[in-house]
Every structure is written in structure tokens, then in C-alpha cells.
Write a protein that holds these residues in place. Structure first.
Motif, PDB file in Angstrom:
ATOM      1  N   ASN A  26       0.793  -1.232   0.000  1.00  4.56           N
ATOM      2  CA  ASN A  26       0.000   0.000   0.000  1.00  4.56           C
ATOM      3  C   ASN A  26       0.826   1.283   0.000  1.00  4.56           C
ATOM      4  OD1 ASN A  26      -3.031  -0.606   0.254  1.00  4.56           O
ATOM      5  ND2 ASN A  26      -2.145  -2.003   1.752  1.00  4.56           N
ATOM      6  N   ILE A  27       2.077   1.207   0.419  1.00  2.00           N
ATOM      7  CA  ILE A  27       2.886   2.424   0.503  1.00  2.00           C
ATOM      8  C   ILE A  27       4.057   2.395  -0.468  1.00  2.00           C
ATOM      9  CG2 ILE A  27       4.266   3.890   2.028  1.00  2.00           C
ATOM     10  CD1 ILE A  27       2.569   2.760   4.352  1.00  2.00           C
ATOM     11  N   HIS A  28       4.955   1.454  -0.284  1.00  2.54           N
ATOM     12  CA  HIS A  28       6.176   1.459  -1.087  1.00  2.54           C
ATOM     13  C   HIS A  28       5.919   1.239  -2.575  1.00  2.54           C
ATOM     14  CE1 HIS A  28       9.036   1.917   2.143  1.00  2.54           C
ATOM     15  NE2 HIS A  28       8.426   0.972   2.828  1.00  2.54           N
ATOM     16  N   SER A  29       5.037   0.329  -2.923  1.00  2.00           N
ATOM     17  CA  SER A  29       4.829   0.023  -4.335  1.00  2.00           C
ATOM     18  C   SER A  29       4.080   1.116  -5.090  1.00  2.00           C
ATOM     19  CB  SER A  29       4.078  -1.313  -4.473  1.00  2.00           C
ATOM     20  OG  SER A  29       2.793  -1.229  -3.901  1.00  2.00           O
ATOM     21  N   PHE A  30       3.464   2.087  -4.379  1.00  2.00           N
ATOM     22  CA  PHE A  30       2.721   3.152  -5.040  1.00  2.00           C
ATOM     23  C   PHE A  30       3.329   4.537  -4.816  1.00  2.00           C
ATOM     24  CE2 PHE A  30      -0.422  -0.208  -4.782  1.00  2.00           C
ATOM     25  CZ  PHE A  30      -1.034  -0.140  -6.026  1.00  2.00           C
ATOM     26  N   SER A  31       4.332   4.632  -3.987  1.00  2.62           N
ATOM     27  CA  SER A  31       4.869   5.945  -3.636  1.00  2.62           C
ATOM     28  C   SER A  31       6.155   6.292  -4.371  1.00  2.62           C
ATOM     29  CB  SER A  31       5.140   6.006  -2.126  1.00  2.62           C
ATOM     30  OG  SER A  31       6.165   5.092  -1.762  1.00  2.62           O
ATOM     31  N   PHE A  94      -3.700  -8.546  -0.188  1.00  9.15           N
ATOM     32  CA  PHE A  94      -3.781  -7.092  -0.302  1.00  9.15           C
ATOM     33  C   PHE A  94      -3.832  -6.654  -1.764  1.00  9.15           C
ATOM     34  CE2 PHE A  94      -1.561  -7.177   3.997  1.00  9.15           C
ATOM     35  CZ  PHE A  94      -2.727  -6.894   4.693  1.00  9.15           C
ATOM     36  N   GLU A  95      -3.108  -7.384  -2.641  1.00 11.30           N
ATOM     37  CA  GLU A  95      -3.173  -7.082  -4.069  1.00 11.30           C
ATOM     38  C   GLU A  95      -4.592  -7.251  -4.591  1.00 11.30           C
ATOM     39  OE1 GLU A  95       0.903  -7.881  -6.516  1.00 11.30           O
ATOM     40  OE2 GLU A  95      -0.175  -9.652  -5.826  1.00 11.30           O
ATOM     41  N   SER A  96      -5.280  -8.301  -4.172  1.00 14.22           N
ATOM     42  CA  SER A  96      -6.638  -8.555  -4.643  1.00 14.22           C
ATOM     43  C   SER A  96      -7.619  -7.499  -4.152  1.00 14.22           C
ATOM     44  CB  SER A  96      -7.097  -9.948  -4.187  1.00 14.22           C
ATOM     45  OG  SER A  96      -7.244 -10.003  -2.769  1.00 14.22           O
ATOM     46  N   MET A  97      -7.309  -6.869  -3.007  1.00 15.82           N
ATOM     47  CA  MET A  97      -8.177  -5.833  -2.456  1.00 15.82           C
ATOM     48  C   MET A  97      -7.954  -4.482  -3.122  1.00 15.82           C
ATOM     49  SD  MET A  97      -7.829  -6.790   1.590  1.00 15.82           S
ATOM     50  CE  MET A  97      -8.742  -5.326   2.094  1.00 15.82           C
ATOM     51  N   GLY A  98      -6.761  -4.277  -3.681  1.00 16.07           N
ATOM     52  CA  GLY A  98      -6.442  -2.995  -4.299  1.00 16.07           C
ATOM     53  C   GLY A  98      -5.866  -2.027  -3.277  1.00 16.07           C
ATOM     54  N   PRO A  99      -5.190  -0.968  -3.740  1.00 15.84           N
ATOM     55  CA  PRO A  99      -4.517  -0.023  -2.842  1.00 15.84           C
ATOM     56  C   PRO A  99      -5.481   0.847  -2.057  1.00 15.84           C
ATOM     57  CG  PRO A  99      -4.438   0.797  -5.083  1.00 15.84           C
ATOM     58  CD  PRO A  99      -5.022  -0.598  -5.164  1.00 15.84           C
ATOM     59  N   HIS A 103      -2.621   7.455  -4.280  1.00 19.39           N
ATOM     60  CA  HIS A 103      -1.951   8.718  -4.576  1.00 19.39           C
ATOM     61  C   HIS A 103      -0.949   9.114  -3.494  1.00 19.39           C
ATOM     62  CE1 HIS A 103      -4.797   9.165  -7.821  1.00 19.39           C
ATOM     63  NE2 HIS A 103      -5.825   9.100  -6.973  1.00 19.39           N
ATOM     64  N   ILE A 104      -0.486   8.160  -2.727  1.00 17.06           N
ATOM     65  CA  ILE A 104       0.430   8.472  -1.626  1.00 17.06           C
ATOM     66  C   ILE A 104       1.766   8.990  -2.134  1.00 17.06           C
ATOM     67  CG2 ILE A 104       1.474   6.183  -1.445  1.00 17.06           C
ATOM     68  CD1 ILE A 104       1.278   6.562   1.643  1.00 17.06           C
ATOM     69  N   GLY A 105       2.076   8.713  -3.411  1.00 11.91           N
ATOM     70  CA  GLY A 105       3.318   9.198  -3.996  1.00 11.91           C
ATOM     71  C   GLY A 105       3.390  10.710  -4.091  1.00 11.91           C
ATOM     72  N   GLU A 106       2.257  11.376  -3.950  1.00  7.40           N
ATOM     73  CA  GLU A 106       2.242  12.843  -4.014  1.00  7.40           C
ATOM     74  C   GLU A 106       2.825  13.464  -2.747  1.00  7.40           C
ATOM     75  OE1 GLU A 106      -1.797  13.862  -4.755  1.00  7.40           O
ATOM     76  OE2 GLU A 106      -1.875  12.846  -6.717  1.00  7.40           O
ATOM     77  N   THR A 107       2.969  12.679  -1.694  1.00  8.53           N
ATOM     78  CA  THR A 107       3.575  13.150  -0.439  1.00  8.53           C
ATOM     79  C   THR A 107       4.699  12.190  -0.052  1.00  8.53           C
ATOM     80  OG1 THR A 107       1.867  11.939   0.796  1.00  8.53           O
ATOM     81  CG2 THR A 107       1.483  14.292   0.386  1.00  8.53           C
ATOM     82  N   PRO A 108       5.855  12.274  -0.736  1.00  8.73           N
ATOM     83  CA  PRO A 108       6.928  11.289  -0.539  1.00  8.73           C
ATOM     84  C   PRO A 108       7.512  11.266   0.865  1.00  8.73           C
ATOM     85  CG  PRO A 108       7.690  13.134  -1.876  1.00  8.73           C
ATOM     86  CD  PRO A 108       6.206  13.266  -1.761  1.00  8.73           C
ATOM     87  N   LEU A 109       7.576  12.425   1.524  1.00  5.56           N
ATOM     88  CA  LEU A 109       8.122  12.442   2.887  1.00  5.56           C
ATOM     89  C   LEU A 109       7.214  11.652   3.831  1.00  5.56           C
ATOM     90  CD1 LEU A 109      10.180  13.384   4.956  1.00  5.56           C
ATOM     91  CD2 LEU A 109       8.861  15.518   5.211  1.00  5.56           C
ATOM     92  N   PHE A 110       5.917  11.869   3.703  1.00  7.03           N
ATOM     93  CA  PHE A 110       4.957  11.125   4.519  1.00  7.03           C
ATOM     94  C   PHE A 110       5.032   9.637   4.199  1.00  7.03           C
ATOM     95  CE2 PHE A 110       0.588   9.362   4.875  1.00  7.03           C
ATOM     96  CZ  PHE A 110       0.452   9.431   6.256  1.00  7.03           C
ATOM     97  N   ALA A 111       5.157   9.309   2.910  1.00  9.74           N
ATOM     98  CA  ALA A 111       5.243   7.911   2.495  1.00  9.74           C
ATOM     99  C   ALA A 111       6.493   7.249   3.060  1.00  9.74           C
ATOM    100  CB  ALA A 111       5.251   7.816   0.970  1.00  9.74           C
ATOM    101  N   ALA A 112       7.614   7.984   3.072  1.00 10.24           N
ATOM    102  CA  ALA A 112       8.869   7.433   3.592  1.00 10.24           C
ATOM    103  C   ALA A 112       8.754   7.117   5.074  1.00 10.24           C
ATOM    104  CB  ALA A 112      10.014   8.415   3.349  1.00 10.24           C
ATOM    105  N   ILE A 113       8.145   8.026   5.826  1.00  6.93           N
ATOM    106  CA  ILE A 113       8.014   7.825   7.276  1.00  6.93           C
ATOM    107  C   ILE A 113       7.005   6.729   7.584  1.00  6.93           C
ATOM    108  CG2 ILE A 113       7.308   8.924   9.441  1.00  6.93           C
ATOM    109  CD1 ILE A 113       8.353  11.574   8.297  1.00  6.93           C
ATOM    110  N   LEU A 114       5.842   6.772   6.903  1.00  8.54           N
ATOM    111  CA  LEU A 114       4.810   5.766   7.154  1.00  8.54           C
ATOM    112  C   LEU A 114       5.276   4.384   6.697  1.00  8.54           C
ATOM    113  CD1 LEU A 114       1.922   5.394   8.217  1.00  8.54           C
ATOM    114  CD2 LEU A 114       1.095   5.737   5.871  1.00  8.54           C
TER     115      LEU A 114
END
Length: 211
Positions: A26-31, A94-99, A103-114
Motif C-alpha cells: 500500500n505504501i512502497h509500491s505506489f509511492s 492485499f493485491e486482490s483488495m487494491g490499494p 496517490h500516496i506518492g504525491e507526499t513522498p516524505l509522509f510515504a517514507a516515514i509511514l
């Protein structure tokens, strides 16, 4: 060997692998913010060859565990294989459920920390139980013992190699965020390993990685 298997440790391993797979999908693969080591390698293969981390992660882990069988010990291997299977199954789910946050990639700092939070807690729970969710843990320990170096240098080397390869598809400014998440997740693993859990969840304290 089976008499040394702690049921509470099995719970920690499964819980940790699920937390880890949730964060990785949910985070790394989309950010665009990657991890180092084996986790980062699975994302690299997913990007360039469209191989799901559920598959590449399992194959990579099994290869590392097989190579380090004699060095790591049988109980560690049992926990680690369980963590690897749990990761692959939960990632596929989780893949079958979808992300949840496409759009978490729009906030990379938040994505890195989370992302570091999920990776640190997930890996930390598995390590605390006495196993490892990734084959890079087994590989790092084997290299550390064979080359007579501290294990943190083996981890750092693998992380840096993967991050350098990841520059083939991740912009340079994103690599900085990736380095941040690698450093944070490493610290969190140590914190979770020493954190006092509820009594019913206290399994094997410490990890074979540090033995």
C-alpha cells in the motif's frame, strides 16, 4: 526441534509478516519510495519485469534460507519460512483488495516515514520472535559470520546496492526519501525487538540474527 517452537512466537511471526506486506504493497509500491535489501529488490523486479513480490520475495527468501541453513539454525529457519509464506499470502490478499492510498506518492516524505513504520514494526516483530521475514536477513547474517564483519555493515551494503540499482527507475530526489525510510526502519526494528509486549504475546526474546 519442534519442541523448541513457541506458539506465541508463531503469532508474532504471522502478525509481523502481515504488517510488513501491508506497508510494502500500500505504501512502497505506489509511492516511488523503495526499501533496500530483499524488499527493495522485489520492488525492482516488479517494476522492470512485472514479477509480483509475492512470487519474487518467496523465491529469493527460499534461496537465502537454503544457503544459510547450517549457519542460522533450524528453529530460526522454521520461523523464517513461516514468515516468508505469511508475507506472500498476505501480499497476494492485499493485491486482490487494491490499494488504500493510490496517490500516496504525491507526499513522498509522509510515504517514507509511514512506510518505515510498517516495515520497522513488521520486521521487528518477526525478528523478536526469532525469525526473519526476508532472505536478506539470512544472507546478511551468513555474510557477517563468513567475512567476520558486523552484521549492520552487511545490511547496509545490501541496502545501498539495491538503492543504487533502483536509481534506474526512481528519480534521484526519491532515492533520498528511500534512504530515509531505510534508516528509520532499521532503527524501528531494534526498538520493536526490545519493546515490552503483553505477556500473552511474549515469545522468544531477541533474534538469531544477533546471536
Amino acid at each position: 526441534m519442534l519442541k523448541n517452537i513457541n506458539p506465541r512466537s508463531l503469532i508474532l511471526v504471522l502478525l509481523g509478516s502481515m504488517v510488513l506486506s501491508f506497508g510494502l504493497f500500500n505504501i512502497h509500491s505506489f509511492s516511488g519510495v523503495t526499501e533496500g535489501g530483499g524488499l527493495g529488490l522485489t520492488l525492482l523486479l516488479d517494476h522492470w519485469f512485472h514479477i509480483s513480490p509475492a512470487v519474487s520475495g518467496f523465491v529469493f527468501n527460499m534461496a537465502c534460507y537454503a544457503a544459510g541453513w547450517r549457519i542460522l539454525g533450524r528453529v530460526f529457519i522454521v520461523y523464517s519460512i513461516l514468515a516468508s509464506v505469511g508475507f506472500s499470502l498476505s501480499y497476494s490478499w492485499f493485491e486482490s483488495m487494491g490499494p488504500l492510498w493510490p496517490h500516496i506518492g504525491e507526499t513522498p516524505l509522509f510515504a517514507a516515514i509511514l512506510g518505515a513504520l510498517f516495515v520497522g514494526v513488521g520486521c521487528g516483530l518477526c525478528v523478536r520472535a526469532g525469525g526473519a521475514p526476508g532472505g536478506d536477513d539470512a544472507m546478511a547474517m551468513s555474510l557477517a559470520k563468513l567475512l567476520k564483519v558486523k552484521i549492520q555493515w552487511a545490511y547496509l551494503a545490501s541496502d545501498l546496492v539495491v538503492l543504487l540499482l533502483s536509481m534506474s527507475y526512481i528519480p534521484l530526489n526519491r532515492i533520498g526519501f528511500s534512504l530515509l525510510t531505510v534508516l528509520l526502519s532499521g532503527q524501528l526494528i531494534g526498538i520493536v525487538q526490545e519493546f515490552k509486549l503483553p505477556r500473552w504475546l511474549r515469545g522468544t526474546k531477541g533474534s538469531a540474527i544477533n546471536s
